[in-house]
Design an enzyme around this catalytic site. Structure first.
Site, short mmCIF file in Angstrom:
data_model
loop_
_atom_site.label_atom_id
_atom_site.label_comp_id
_atom_site.label_asym_id
_atom_site.label_seq_id
_atom_site.Cartn_x
_atom_site.Cartn_y
_atom_site.Cartn_z
N PHE A 129 -8.26 -6.14 -9.94
CA PHE A 129 -8.00 -5.24 -8.82
C PHE A 129 -7.69 -6.12 -7.61
O PHE A 129 -8.42 -7.07 -7.33
CB PHE A 129 -9.21 -4.35 -8.56
CG PHE A 129 -8.94 -3.26 -7.58
CD1 PHE A 129 -8.27 -2.10 -7.97
CD2 PHE A 129 -9.32 -3.38 -6.25
CE1 PHE A 129 -7.99 -1.10 -7.05
CE2 PHE A 129 -9.04 -2.38 -5.33
CZ PHE A 129 -8.38 -1.24 -5.73
N ASP A 199 -17.69 -6.57 -10.70
CA ASP A 199 -17.22 -5.42 -9.93
C ASP A 199 -17.33 -4.19 -10.83
O ASP A 199 -16.67 -4.11 -11.88
CB ASP A 199 -15.77 -5.64 -9.48
CG ASP A 199 -15.27 -4.53 -8.56
OD1 ASP A 199 -15.79 -3.40 -8.65
OD2 ASP A 199 -14.34 -4.80 -7.77
N TYR A 224 -17.25 6.13 -3.79
CA TYR A 224 -16.41 7.34 -3.67
C TYR A 224 -15.70 7.72 -4.96
O TYR A 224 -15.00 8.71 -5.00
CB TYR A 224 -15.39 7.19 -2.53
CG TYR A 224 -14.57 5.92 -2.55
CD1 TYR A 224 -13.46 5.80 -3.37
CD2 TYR A 224 -14.91 4.84 -1.74
CE1 TYR A 224 -12.71 4.64 -3.39
CE2 TYR A 224 -14.17 3.66 -1.76
CZ TYR A 224 -13.07 3.56 -2.58
OH TYR A 224 -12.34 2.42 -2.61
N LYS A 225 -15.86 6.92 -6.01
CA LYS A 225 -15.21 7.25 -7.28
C LYS A 225 -16.15 8.12 -8.11
O LYS A 225 -16.40 9.26 -7.76
CB LYS A 225 -14.80 5.96 -7.99
CG LYS A 225 -13.68 5.24 -7.22
CD LYS A 225 -13.35 3.87 -7.76
CE LYS A 225 -12.18 3.28 -6.95
NZ LYS A 225 -12.12 1.82 -7.05
N ARG A 371 -2.38 7.72 -15.09
CA ARG A 371 -3.82 7.54 -15.29
C ARG A 371 -4.56 8.85 -15.05
O ARG A 371 -4.30 9.55 -14.07
CB ARG A 371 -4.28 6.47 -14.30
CG ARG A 371 -5.71 6.04 -14.42
CD ARG A 371 -6.01 4.90 -13.44
NE ARG A 371 -6.17 5.41 -12.09
CZ ARG A 371 -6.84 4.78 -11.12
NH1 ARG A 371 -7.39 3.60 -11.36
NH2 ARG A 371 -6.94 5.28 -9.92
C1 LIG Z 1 -11.75 1.07 -6.00
C2 LIG Z 1 -12.01 -0.36 -6.20
C3 LIG Z 1 -12.43 -1.16 -5.14
C4 LIG Z 1 -12.53 -0.56 -3.76
O1 LIG Z 1 -12.83 -1.47 -2.77
P1 LIG Z 1 -13.09 -0.94 -1.28
O2 LIG Z 1 -13.31 -2.16 -0.52
O3 LIG Z 1 -14.30 -0.06 -1.32
O4 LIG Z 1 -11.88 -0.18 -0.85
C5 LIG Z 1 -12.75 -2.48 -5.40
N1 LIG Z 1 -12.63 -2.99 -6.65
C6 LIG Z 1 -12.20 -2.25 -7.69
C7 LIG Z 1 -12.12 -2.84 -9.05
C8 LIG Z 1 -11.87 -0.91 -7.49
O5 LIG Z 1 -11.45 -0.19 -8.51
#
Ligand SMILES: *Cc1c(COP(=O)(O)O)cnc(C)c1O
Length: 412
Positions: A129, A199, A224-225, A371
């Protein structure tokens, strides 16, 4: 599989009652809870209370919990961390809620680097990511000696070596939904003398986790997910209890001080995870996350993932038989995937837009991924049957070719 068969699966589903905990717009099949979890009804009431009573009437007094019930604002980061802990297989005192995933990644990387002196390589994977790569490189630009080495996902294991200080990996890949073997990778890295930072953005609230049992050093995850904390909800940070005494946050703020209201000039870290806090937390967002996490009350991640797995199978089978143009990119083996199903197609963006117009909300990940998030608390088998039916219709009719579906939005 007929629509009636799918209905029977819903009728027999032990989690079917959980859907009533959520506000879902009429007629919409929401398959994007892996990007923004749906609104829990309880959040509306809790936010109204937080604004009207706690902020409006009690004002500054809400920081404390005068009757000692632990419900004060000051206790919220640790209290909500403790509520997330059972969902990720951690002890209550190993998790705290604060800041974004990106900021917590930075803190975890810096803390881990300092705990592993004499080694200077942060190993991660290409295609991770993006924020993970950006933050890792940013951290390397300010941490003396630290360098980032990103190798292809399949080359990570063999790249772990005597220089590896930190192994930074995402547990469930955001595009394909592929899940790494956390226990094996952690053990492999630690045997080589490295510390791991995981992560868990697409894992927490999605798949069973056992951070404590698997000896994970550090982890971060998204609010938030799958945890339904609301747009921009703060994230969580986990550190194994064995690191608490020695770990330091690179962002030494007064909320991580042992006695913030002593107003000392000198920084003295608070005990435990509290030292990883930085500044005043966004309280309304924290309280929304608390309501989101509470939607899991009365179940466990084993039951949630068992349903996710059955949802996946139904959708994968329907799409395989009715939409041959789509290529499944998520692993079929449940043990190797998260709680999403992804397909590739050269026109995934347009197909996604056509699906949204047909009230089935998924998302698109560049360059070619369609997705769909599987959120067992509020998604049913019939929903997925209908979603596959509409997907087949959109492909068979070629309706996605309509020019309006090619217009790119800022957020996909
Ligand atoms: C959604 C997501 C994030 C989000 O990071 P924020 O700093 O909270 O915006 C980070 N890492 C992964 C793998 C994600 O899917």
């Amino acid at each position: 599989m007929t629509r009636d068969d799918a209905r029977s699966l819903d009728a027999a589903d032990p989690l079917r009652g959980f859907r009533d905990r959520f506000h879902l717009p009429d007629g919409v099949i929401y398959l994007d809870g892996n990007s923004l979890g749906a609104l829990p009804h309880a959040t509306r009431d809790a936010q109204a209370d937080a604004v009207t009573r706690q902020w409006g009437d009690q004002l500054i007094g809400s920081w404390n919990s005068p009757n000692g019930d632990g419900m004060g604002w000051i206790e919220a980061p640790a209290r909500i961390g403790a509520a997330i802990a059972p969902l990720i297989g951690a002890a209550a005192n190993e998790v705290i809620v604060t800041d974004s995933v990106s900021v917590n990644l930075f803190k975890a990387i810096a803390a881990a680097a300092a705990l592993n002196p004499g080694r200077f390589e942060l190993l991660t994977e290409t295609g991770n990511f993006p924020t993970d790569l950006y933050v890792a490189n940013g951290a390397a630009s300010v941490i003396a000696g630290l360098t980032v080495r990103a190798v292809a996902p399949e080359a990570v294991e063999d790249a772990i070596g005597p220089d590896t200080a930190i192994l930074l990996l995402t547990h469930v890949h955001y595009k394909s939904g592929t899940r790494r073997d956390m226990a094996a990778m952690t053990a492999r890295a630690q045997a080589a003398g490295a510390l791991v930072v995981w992560d868990l953005s697409h894992s927490a609230g999605a798949v069973p986790l056992a951070l404590s049992r698997e000896d994970v050093d550090f982890a971060v995850g998204c609010g938030y997910k799958f945890l339904n904390g609301g747009p921009g909800a703060p994230s969580f940070l986990y550190a194994a209890a064995r690191h608490h005494a020695a770990m330091r946050s690179p962002l030494q703020g007064w909320f991580g001080h042992a006695a913030p209201f002593a107003f000392d000039d000198a920084y003295e870290p608070a005990p435990g995870m509290t030292r990883m806090l930085c500044g005043t937390p966004p309280m309304l967002s924290l309280l929304a996350l608390e309501s989101g996490v509470a939607t899991f009350a009365g179940t466990d991640m084993g039951a949630v993932f068992a349903k996710s797995s059955a949802l996946f199978d139904l959708f994968a089978d329907q799409v395989a038989s009715r939409c041959p143009e789509l290529t499944l990119v998520s692993p079929r083996d449940a043990a190797c995937r998260g709680s999403q199903i992804s397909f590739s197609h050269p026109h995934a963006y347009e197909i996604c837009q056509a699906m949204i117009a047909a009230d089935v909300v998924g998302d698109f990940r560049a360059p070619d991924i369609l997705r769909f998030g599987l959120t067992p608390l509020y998604t049913g088998f019939e929903d997925l049957w209908i979603a596959a039916d509409r997907l087949a219709d959109i492909l068979d009719s070629g309706r996605w070719r309509d020019a309006r579906y090619a217009v790119k939005a800022k957020v996909t």
